[in-house]
Design an enzyme around this catalytic site. Structure first.
Site, PDB file in Angstrom:
ATOM      1  N   ASP A   1      24.736  15.039 -28.608  1.00 27.81           N
ATOM      2  CA  ASP A   1      24.482  14.898 -29.642  1.00 27.81           C
ATOM      3  C   ASP A   1      24.352  15.507 -30.497  1.00 27.81           C
ATOM      4  O   ASP A   1      23.556  16.990 -30.003  1.00 27.81           O
ATOM      5  CB  ASP A   1      22.901  14.167 -29.735  1.00 27.81           C
ATOM      6  CG  ASP A   1      22.665  12.933 -28.466  1.00 27.81           C
ATOM      7  OD1 ASP A   1      23.642  12.966 -27.931  1.00 27.81           O
ATOM      8  OD2 ASP A   1      21.945  11.927 -28.592  1.00 27.81           O
TER       9      ASP A   1
ATOM     10  N   LYS B   1      23.158   9.288 -36.434  1.00 25.49           N
ATOM     11  CA  LYS B   1      22.064   9.656 -35.437  1.00 25.49           C
ATOM     12  C   LYS B   1      21.252   9.574 -36.874  1.00 25.49           C
ATOM     13  O   LYS B   1      21.459  10.659 -37.358  1.00 25.49           O
ATOM     14  CB  LYS B   1      22.242  10.522 -34.265  1.00 25.49           C
ATOM     15  CG  LYS B   1      20.451  10.805 -33.282  1.00 25.49           C
ATOM     16  CD  LYS B   1      21.211  11.435 -32.331  1.00 25.49           C
ATOM     17  CE  LYS B   1      19.464  12.203 -31.820  1.00 25.49           C
ATOM     18  NZ  LYS B   1      19.769  12.320 -30.644  1.00 25.49           N
TER      19      LYS B   1
ATOM     20  N   LYS C   1      22.721   5.239 -33.902  1.00 26.67           N
ATOM     21  CA  LYS C   1      21.289   5.679 -33.025  1.00 26.67           C
ATOM     22  C   LYS C   1      19.927   5.739 -33.652  1.00 26.67           C
ATOM     23  O   LYS C   1      19.970   7.066 -34.956  1.00 26.67           O
ATOM     24  CB  LYS C   1      22.111   7.325 -32.403  1.00 26.67           C
ATOM     25  CG  LYS C   1      20.383   7.356 -31.693  1.00 26.67           C
ATOM     26  CD  LYS C   1      21.033   8.524 -30.369  1.00 26.67           C
ATOM     27  CE  LYS C   1      19.871   9.114 -29.591  1.00 26.67           C
ATOM     28  NZ  LYS C   1      20.301   9.850 -28.466  1.00 26.67           N
TER      29      LYS C   1
END
Length: 238
Positions: free
Chosen positions: A95, A157, A186
């Site tokens: 990430d 995200k 996400k």
């Protein structure tokens, strides 16, 4: 939305183990929680990757990590090096925090190139791009989502959880609306209850970043246990 099974909900969770002050004992406790509840993965600090991989071996829980965390201001070269090392240490996903200042400045090529470099370094492994939505307006969130797709990442995200804000339903919807179907969303930051988790999934998220996995899944287990108990009582009354 229909209430998921415990296994279905656990399969959406990346259990976050990212606080800078966590001791090894703290990390062990969090890894045990992840294994106990059977979440999809843990997201650990880069220095904890190899240890987490060894400790979770055989549990079925994957190990992910963060890149350029939490500010996104490290150079692209540094992010690439961090990504390569993360996968060498056994991570299966990463990430990355995009260059927030560049996005806010309108330097779209800089942002997309930064993302693309990390995606290339990941070599086909899952790459998620953290926008840090609490620092952005809606136009920037929409543009950052589109740049995430342009850079070849797999997920966009919401948040790191370290910038004074987290995921919101409107932001998740906005992100979902600005990427094509192959790119997933996400929701991370402030996802600490079952109601919040379900709201994020209903808004279009397919993965949840949270350190409250036990709380969320425990709430769901209690609901299902109550339904089972009610069904048993009803059946015995015939």
């Amino acid at each position: 939305m229909q209430l998921p099974t415990e296994r279905e909900l656990a399969a959406t969770i990346d259990h976050a183990i990212l606080k800078p002050d966590l001791t090894r004992t703290d990390v062990d406790a969090e890894l045990d929680i992840a294994a106990q509840w059977g979440v999809f993965s843990v997201c650990v600090r880069p220095s904890d990757i190899a240890y987490a991989v060894r400790r979770l071996d055989g549990t079925g829980v994957a190990v992910g990590t963060v890149i350029g965390f939490p500010h996104g201001t490290t150079s692209t070269t540094a992010k690439v090096a961090e990504t390569i090392r993360a996968f060498e240490d056994g991570a299966t996903e990463c990430d990355m925090v995009l260059n927030i200042g560049a996005l806010r400045s309108g330097f779209d090529d800089v942002v997309a190139d930064d993302i693309r470099a990390v995606v290339d370094a990941a070599g086909g492994r899952i790459t998620k791009v953290i926008l840090e939505t609490s620092l952005l307006d809606d136009e920037q969130i929409a543009r950052g989502s589109r740049l995430t797709e342009a850079g070849g990442a797999d997920f966009v995200k919401t948040s790191t959880g370290f910038a004074g804000g987290g995921a919101t339903v409107p932001h998740v919807r906005l992100m979902r609306e600005n990427v094509g179907a192959p790119v997933q969303v996400k929701a991370s930051g402030g996802v600490r209850s079952l109601d919040t988790a379900l709201a994020m999934l209903d808004a279009g998220a397919t993965r949840l970043g949270t350190s409250a996995s036990a709380t969320i899944l425990g709430e769901l287990r209690a609901i299902h246990a109550g339904e089972t108990a009610s069904g048993a009582v009803d059946e015995s009354s015939y």
